[in-house]
Design an enzyme around this catalytic site. Structure first.
Site, PDB file in Angstrom:
ATOM      1  N   LYS A 168      81.329  19.291  22.119  1.00 29.76           N
ATOM      2  CA  LYS A 168      80.093  20.050  22.365  1.00 29.76           C
ATOM      3  C   LYS A 168      80.158  20.796  23.691  1.00 29.76           C
ATOM      4  O   LYS A 168      79.613  21.898  23.811  1.00 29.76           O
ATOM      5  CB  LYS A 168      78.865  19.140  22.286  1.00 29.76           C
ATOM      6  CG  LYS A 168      78.648  18.625  20.871  1.00 29.76           C
ATOM      7  CD  LYS A 168      77.208  18.407  20.495  1.00 29.76           C
ATOM      8  CE  LYS A 168      77.132  18.178  18.982  1.00 29.76           C
ATOM      9  NZ  LYS A 168      75.903  17.573  18.521  1.00 29.76           N
ATOM     10  N   LYS A 203      85.130  19.020   9.713  1.00 32.07           N
ATOM     11  CA  LYS A 203      84.077  18.332   8.965  1.00 32.07           C
ATOM     12  C   LYS A 203      82.960  19.315   8.607  1.00 32.07           C
ATOM     13  O   LYS A 203      82.718  20.290   9.330  1.00 32.07           O
ATOM     14  CB  LYS A 203      83.548  17.129   9.752  1.00 32.07           C
ATOM     15  CG  LYS A 203      82.697  17.455  10.945  1.00 32.07           C
ATOM     16  CD  LYS A 203      81.874  16.253  11.423  1.00 32.07           C
ATOM     17  CE  LYS A 203      80.854  16.732  12.448  1.00 32.07           C
ATOM     18  NZ  LYS A 203      79.792  15.826  12.761  1.00 32.07           N
ATOM     19  N   LYS A 256      76.579  21.890  10.173  1.00 31.21           N
ATOM     20  CA  LYS A 256      75.633  23.009  10.096  1.00 31.21           C
ATOM     21  C   LYS A 256      76.086  24.203  10.924  1.00 31.21           C
ATOM     22  O   LYS A 256      75.623  25.316  10.702  1.00 31.21           O
ATOM     23  CB  LYS A 256      74.244  22.554  10.526  1.00 31.21           C
ATOM     24  CG  LYS A 256      74.217  22.056  11.944  1.00 31.21           C
ATOM     25  CD  LYS A 256      73.142  21.027  12.129  1.00 31.21           C
ATOM     26  CE  LYS A 256      73.428  20.203  13.348  1.00 31.21           C
ATOM     27  NZ  LYS A 256      73.252  18.793  13.165  1.00 31.21           N
TER      28      LYS A 256
HETATM   29  P1  ATP Z   1      76.751  18.665  14.343  1.00 35.72           P
HETATM   30  O1  ATP Z   1      76.938  19.750  13.321  1.00 35.72           O
HETATM   31  O2  ATP Z   1      75.929  19.070  15.518  1.00 35.72           O
HETATM   32  O3  ATP Z   1      78.027  17.933  14.684  1.00 35.72           O
HETATM   33  P2  ATP Z   1      76.048  16.915  12.250  1.00 35.72           P
HETATM   34  O4  ATP Z   1      75.730  17.864  11.179  1.00 35.72           O
HETATM   35  O5  ATP Z   1      77.358  16.222  12.283  1.00 35.72           O
HETATM   36  O6  ATP Z   1      75.807  17.599  13.654  1.00 35.72           O
HETATM   37  P3  ATP Z   1      74.663  14.588  13.098  1.00 35.72           P
HETATM   38  O7  ATP Z   1      73.233  14.497  13.452  1.00 35.72           O
HETATM   39  O8  ATP Z   1      75.644  14.551  14.202  1.00 35.72           O
HETATM   40  O9  ATP Z   1      74.881  15.853  12.217  1.00 35.72           O
HETATM   41  O10 ATP Z   1      75.038  13.455  12.075  1.00 35.72           O
HETATM   42  C1  ATP Z   1      74.116  12.692  11.353  1.00 35.72           C
HETATM   43  C2  ATP Z   1      74.820  11.643  10.541  1.00 35.72           C
HETATM   44  O11 ATP Z   1      75.580  12.269   9.515  1.00 35.72           O
HETATM   45  C3  ATP Z   1      75.833  10.816  11.339  1.00 35.72           C
HETATM   46  O12 ATP Z   1      75.821   9.477  10.869  1.00 35.72           O
HETATM   47  C4  ATP Z   1      77.142  11.465  11.037  1.00 35.72           C
HETATM   48  O13 ATP Z   1      78.197  10.557  11.150  1.00 35.72           O
HETATM   49  C5  ATP Z   1      76.939  11.904   9.603  1.00 35.72           C
HETATM   50  N1  ATP Z   1      77.736  13.081   9.270  1.00 35.72           N
HETATM   51  C6  ATP Z   1      77.649  14.303   9.836  1.00 35.72           C
HETATM   52  N2  ATP Z   1      78.523  15.161   9.287  1.00 35.72           N
HETATM   53  C7  ATP Z   1      79.180  14.464   8.324  1.00 35.72           C
HETATM   54  C8  ATP Z   1      80.200  14.809   7.385  1.00 35.72           C
HETATM   55  N3  ATP Z   1      80.702  16.026   7.331  1.00 35.72           N
HETATM   56  N4  ATP Z   1      80.644  13.846   6.543  1.00 35.72           N
HETATM   57  C9  ATP Z   1      80.115  12.605   6.581  1.00 35.72           C
HETATM   58  N5  ATP Z   1      79.139  12.214   7.436  1.00 35.72           N
HETATM   59  C10 ATP Z   1      78.675  13.125   8.301  1.00 35.72           C
END
Ligand code: ATP
Ligand code: LTN
Length: 332
Positions: A114, A196, A199
């Site tokens: 980040k 991964k 958003k």
């Molecule tokens: P950012 O895009 O800012 O990294 P994010 O979309 O990963 O955010 P978070 O709020 O960080 O969202 O994650 C919320 C939950 O979803 C956490 O438990 C995280 O491990 C899970 N998660 C996020 N992205 C994935 C993914 N691609 N696959 C599986 N689990 C995910």
């Protein structure tokens, strides 16, 4: 006496919930509410580590409350709340800042990622985020913390902080375990299967509230692999794109990888990609419809998060009082 084990998790309302959030942790939460005493919250304090638009933040928090319920979290059977409604999170967060080392925070991969992404706003909160997350967890003395794979490191530092604190003051905190699903723990981006699903890359990301036609389009365009056989096989090393789709299809339908490979034997990617898209559309349809219905009933949602905050606060304050006492703060 309530002997149930305790479980807690949160998601940041920093964007709309997506398929990675759902297939990773969220989908498993409803299974847990029968067996465990569960706490699920909107991690709004965490989202301001990155600049947010106030109106959007408010909208996302409320949508996320509705989505938690629409995904199957019955507010009668678990505690659903908004992090900023329970001041003990910020209070214990400060305390734990003082028991968390600069060096260990510097090793956190999420901070490094980040900080690289938001070079103009590398604020102190972004750096100390794991101490606040440790406070979120330790306040409720949970046994398990169900998260996606990318949060494993944060749950581990939480364990280290708890052990350090307990080492000084005695058994104040229960040391929790991460709980990470085998299938779906790391859903990859549809247009970039090396990263991964997130958003921050919307074309490779499927949002829970997205229209079916847009979801189908994204799956049809999903990047597959350039091998000549074009067979549907789970092999993340050599076929990351197809393996990601196999994983999504498995998570959405409950089928095993072997059953999926047999189903698409000799059919190629042309048949497979739309089938995955359809399965996802059907998985998300009831969630989207129920979320829309709930969002129209603001009074009900308000009741859910108010009751949730009251219940959460009682438990959180008990731990906070114990911590303050152990540290040597004079009671008011
Ligand atoms: P950012 O895009 O800012 O990294 P994010 O979309 O990963 O955010 P978070 O709020 O960080 O969202 O994650 C919320 C939950 O979803 C956490 O438990 C995280 O491990 C899970 N998660 C996020 N992205 C994935 C993914 N691609 N696959 C599986 N689990 C995910
Ligand atoms: N960092 C988590 C959100 C989060 C969380 C928590 C998850 C904040 N506090 C406590 C589990 C337990 C993320 O999903 N990015």
């Amino acid at each position: 006496m309530d002997e149930k084990k305790v479980m807690l998790s949160g998601i940041q309302p920093s964007g709309d919930l997506h398929l990675g959030n759902y297939l990773g942790p969220l989908r498993h939460w409803p299974e847990m509410i029968e067996e465990f005493d569960c706490y699920f919250f909107m991690a709004d304090l965490h989202t301001i580590t990155v600049r947010q638009d106030p109106a959007q933040l408010r909208r996302r928090v409320l949508t996320q409350v509705a989505q938690y319920i629409a995904c199957g979290l019955d507010p009668e059977k678990c505690t659903i709340f908004i992090q900023s409604h329970v001041p003990a999170h910020a209070q214990l967060g400060w305390v734990l800042d003082c028991y968390t080392m600069f060096g260990e925070l510097s090793r956190m991969t999420q901070f490094k990622d980040k900080a690289a992404k938001h070079k103009d706003n590398i604020n102190a909160g972004l750096f100390t985020y794991p101490a606040l997350m440790a406070a979120d967890i330790l306040l409720y003395q949970p046994d398990f913390v169900p998260v996606g794979d990318d949060q494993r490191q944060h749950v581990e530092i939480c364990r280290d902080i708890a052990e350090r604190f307990n080492g000084i003051y005695g058994e104040v905190f229960k040391v929790p375990q991460p709980h990470i699903a085998k299938v779906g723990a790391r859903i990859m981006s549809l247009n970039d299967p090396q990263s991964k699903m997130s958003k921050s890359n919307p074309e490779g990301c499927v949002f829970l509230m997205e229209r079916p036609e847009d979801i189908l389009r994204k799956f049809k365009r999903a990047v597959t692999d350039s091998d000549t056989q074009r067979c549907v096989r789970y092999d993340p090393e050599t076929k990351p794109g197809v393996s990601n789709l196999v994983q999504i299809y498995a998570a959405a339908t409950g089928k095993s990888f072997e059953a999926i490979e047999a189903e698409f034997e000799g059919k190629g990617y042309g048949a497979f990609k739309p089938a995955v898209g359809e399965a996802v559309v059907e998985t998300l349809r009831p969630i989207r419809e129920e979320t829309e219905r709930l969002l129209a009933d603001k009074g009900y949602l308000e009741g859910v998060y108010r009751t949730g905050a009251e219940r959460a606060e009682r438990v959180a304050n008990r731990t906070l009082r114990k911590v303050y006492k152990k540290i040597g703060f004079v009671p008011r």
